[in-house]
Design a protein around this motif. Structure first.
Motif, PDB file in Angstrom:
ATOM      1  N   THR A 124     -10.796  20.934   2.799  1.00  0.00           N
ATOM      2  CA  THR A 124      -9.583  21.457   2.169  1.00  0.00           C
ATOM      3  C   THR A 124      -9.947  22.688   1.335  1.00  0.00           C
ATOM      4  O   THR A 124     -10.977  22.702   0.659  1.00  0.00           O
ATOM      5  CB  THR A 124      -8.961  20.376   1.268  1.00  0.00           C
ATOM      6  OG1 THR A 124      -8.661  19.228   2.064  1.00  0.00           O
ATOM      7  CG2 THR A 124      -7.695  20.879   0.588  1.00  0.00           C
ATOM      8  N   ILE A 126     -10.464  25.432  -1.515  1.00  0.00           N
ATOM      9  CA  ILE A 126     -10.683  25.302  -2.958  1.00  0.00           C
ATOM     10  C   ILE A 126     -10.440  26.657  -3.608  1.00  0.00           C
ATOM     11  O   ILE A 126     -10.308  27.687  -2.925  1.00  0.00           O
ATOM     12  CB  ILE A 126     -12.105  24.800  -3.283  1.00  0.00           C
ATOM     13  CG1 ILE A 126     -13.160  25.769  -2.728  1.00  0.00           C
ATOM     14  CG2 ILE A 126     -12.321  23.397  -2.746  1.00  0.00           C
ATOM     15  CD1 ILE A 126     -14.588  25.400  -3.095  1.00  0.00           C
ATOM     16  N   THR A 127     -10.386  26.667  -4.915  1.00  0.00           N
ATOM     17  CA  THR A 127     -10.137  27.896  -5.662  1.00  0.00           C
ATOM     18  C   THR A 127     -11.446  28.484  -6.159  1.00  0.00           C
ATOM     19  O   THR A 127     -12.372  27.750  -6.530  1.00  0.00           O
ATOM     20  CB  THR A 127      -9.195  27.610  -6.853  1.00  0.00           C
ATOM     21  OG1 THR A 127      -7.965  27.066  -6.356  1.00  0.00           O
ATOM     22  CG2 THR A 127      -8.879  28.880  -7.634  1.00  0.00           C
ATOM     23  N   TYR A 128     -11.496  29.812  -6.157  1.00  0.00           N
ATOM     24  CA  TYR A 128     -12.701  30.495  -6.651  1.00  0.00           C
ATOM     25  C   TYR A 128     -13.073  29.965  -8.032  1.00  0.00           C
ATOM     26  O   TYR A 128     -12.218  29.795  -8.912  1.00  0.00           O
ATOM     27  CB  TYR A 128     -12.477  32.005  -6.728  1.00  0.00           C
ATOM     28  CG  TYR A 128     -13.599  32.720  -7.422  1.00  0.00           C
ATOM     29  CD1 TYR A 128     -14.840  32.854  -6.805  1.00  0.00           C
ATOM     30  CD2 TYR A 128     -13.436  33.226  -8.720  1.00  0.00           C
ATOM     31  CE1 TYR A 128     -15.896  33.474  -7.455  1.00  0.00           C
ATOM     32  CE2 TYR A 128     -14.482  33.850  -9.377  1.00  0.00           C
ATOM     33  CZ  TYR A 128     -15.720  33.956  -8.735  1.00  0.00           C
ATOM     34  OH  TYR A 128     -16.760  34.568  -9.383  1.00  0.00           O
ATOM     35  N   THR A 130     -14.712  27.019  -8.221  1.00  0.00           N
ATOM     36  CA  THR A 130     -15.054  25.613  -7.967  1.00  0.00           C
ATOM     37  C   THR A 130     -16.386  25.531  -7.227  1.00  0.00           C
ATOM     38  O   THR A 130     -16.553  26.161  -6.180  1.00  0.00           O
ATOM     39  CB  THR A 130     -13.964  24.926  -7.130  1.00  0.00           C
ATOM     40  OG1 THR A 130     -12.711  25.031  -7.810  1.00  0.00           O
ATOM     41  CG2 THR A 130     -14.298  23.464  -6.894  1.00  0.00           C
ATOM     42  N   THR A 135     -17.522  16.647  -1.895  1.00  0.00           N
ATOM     43  CA  THR A 135     -16.160  16.683  -1.347  1.00  0.00           C
ATOM     44  C   THR A 135     -16.106  17.593  -0.132  1.00  0.00           C
ATOM     45  O   THR A 135     -15.395  17.313   0.836  1.00  0.00           O
ATOM     46  CB  THR A 135     -15.165  17.175  -2.417  1.00  0.00           C
ATOM     47  OG1 THR A 135     -15.224  16.314  -3.544  1.00  0.00           O
ATOM     48  CG2 THR A 135     -13.741  17.211  -1.866  1.00  0.00           C
ATOM     49  N   GLN A 136     -16.856  18.684  -0.178  1.00  0.00           N
ATOM     50  CA  GLN A 136     -16.914  19.605   0.959  1.00  0.00           C
ATOM     51  C   GLN A 136     -18.114  19.312   1.869  1.00  0.00           C
ATOM     52  O   GLN A 136     -18.017  19.411   3.090  1.00  0.00           O
ATOM     53  CB  GLN A 136     -17.008  21.073   0.491  1.00  0.00           C
ATOM     54  CG  GLN A 136     -15.817  21.579  -0.294  1.00  0.00           C
ATOM     55  CD  GLN A 136     -15.823  21.126  -1.738  1.00  0.00           C
ATOM     56  OE1 GLN A 136     -16.880  21.096  -2.383  1.00  0.00           O
ATOM     57  NE2 GLN A 136     -14.657  20.772  -2.266  1.00  0.00           N
ATOM     58  N   LEU A 185     -14.925  27.171   5.249  1.00  0.00           N
ATOM     59  CA  LEU A 185     -14.233  26.760   4.026  1.00  0.00           C
ATOM     60  C   LEU A 185     -13.476  27.948   3.458  1.00  0.00           C
ATOM     61  O   LEU A 185     -14.049  29.028   3.261  1.00  0.00           O
ATOM     62  CB  LEU A 185     -15.234  26.231   2.995  1.00  0.00           C
ATOM     63  CG  LEU A 185     -14.684  25.933   1.595  1.00  0.00           C
ATOM     64  CD1 LEU A 185     -13.655  24.804   1.651  1.00  0.00           C
ATOM     65  CD2 LEU A 185     -15.818  25.589   0.637  1.00  0.00           C
ATOM     66  N   ILE A 187     -11.849  29.859   0.436  1.00  0.00           N
ATOM     67  CA  ILE A 187     -11.904  29.955  -1.019  1.00  0.00           C
ATOM     68  C   ILE A 187     -10.721  30.820  -1.459  1.00  0.00           C
ATOM     69  O   ILE A 187     -10.672  32.017  -1.148  1.00  0.00           O
ATOM     70  CB  ILE A 187     -13.219  30.595  -1.512  1.00  0.00           C
ATOM     71  CG1 ILE A 187     -14.443  29.941  -0.835  1.00  0.00           C
ATOM     72  CG2 ILE A 187     -13.314  30.505  -3.035  1.00  0.00           C
ATOM     73  CD1 ILE A 187     -14.649  28.504  -1.179  1.00  0.00           C
TER      74      ILE A 187
END
Length: 205
Positions: A124, A126-128, A130, A135-136, A185, A187
């Motif tokens: 899923t 993620i935000t810069y 993180t 989880t990833q 992924l 970001i």
């Protein structure tokens, strides 16, 4: 072809004929670990008809099975499956009332290592800011072993689509190879937060 009789007192018996066994045939040579393989050996018919009795199969010089022949042939399927590598397989005919025993030439069975299957769903976004975590970095494999990830956990990636990769090292290195897999992924950019340095403003008029 000449027939000679062996006589004892008033009884005469024809001596047994020689026999031969063909090189065993593999149902799948150059197989992969995990695949079932069946070996079949045949005693060719001679002047005294079809050979009967049993064939003993040897795997790496160890006797494994002695199935009864049908039509001059018999088969053997190793269980558990063969380990990766090369294996020597041959069969010995144990003879009957018409034929003497004999042993086949040796077949070399090659079994390749299997490649583990890695399952790793696209993470899923993620935000810069993180950092990467389990989880990833959560790939799984069909066999036991260890994962190595690039980038490693704790890394903070820049915004955009970023590649993640893993190398899986199996515990059973005899039968399995290493395996690799990659995912992407996303970001997302972090929202910009503006904070006033002073709650007061001065106007000059």
């Amino acid at each position: 072809y000449h027939t000679y009789l062996i006589c004892t007192s008033y009884l005469c018996a024809e001596p047994k004929s020689s026999s031969s066994v063909n090189t065993p045939i593999s149902s799948l040579n150059r197989s992969t670990y995990g695949q079932s393989v069946t070996f079949t050996a045949t005693v060719p018919s001679g002047l005294r008809g079809t050979a009967t009795g049993t064939l003993t199969f040897y795997l790496d010089t160890v006797a494994k099975a002695s199935p009864t022949m049908s039509g001059g042939s018999a088969s053997y399927t190793p269980s558990p499956v063969l380990t990766a590598g090369t294996h020597a397989v041959y069969a010995t005919y144990n003879g009957d009332s018409n034929y003497n025993s004999s042993t086949s030439p040796t077949l070399t069975q090659t079994v390749y290592k299997a490649t583990p299957t890695i399952t790793w769903a696209t993470p899923t976004p993620i935000t810069y800011g993180t950092a990467l975590s389990s989880t990833q970095l959560n790939a799984t494999a069909t066999v036991g072993g260890a994962f190595g990830y690039t980038p490693v956990a704790g890394t903070v990636l820049t915004a955009g689509a970023q590649p993640l990769s893993t190398t899986f090292s199996p515990t059973d290195t005899t039968d399995y190879t290493t395996a690799n897999k990659s995912v992407s992924l996303t970001i997302n950019q972090a929202p910009l937060t503006i904070t006033a340095s002073s709650p007061q403003m001065t106007y000059l008029g």
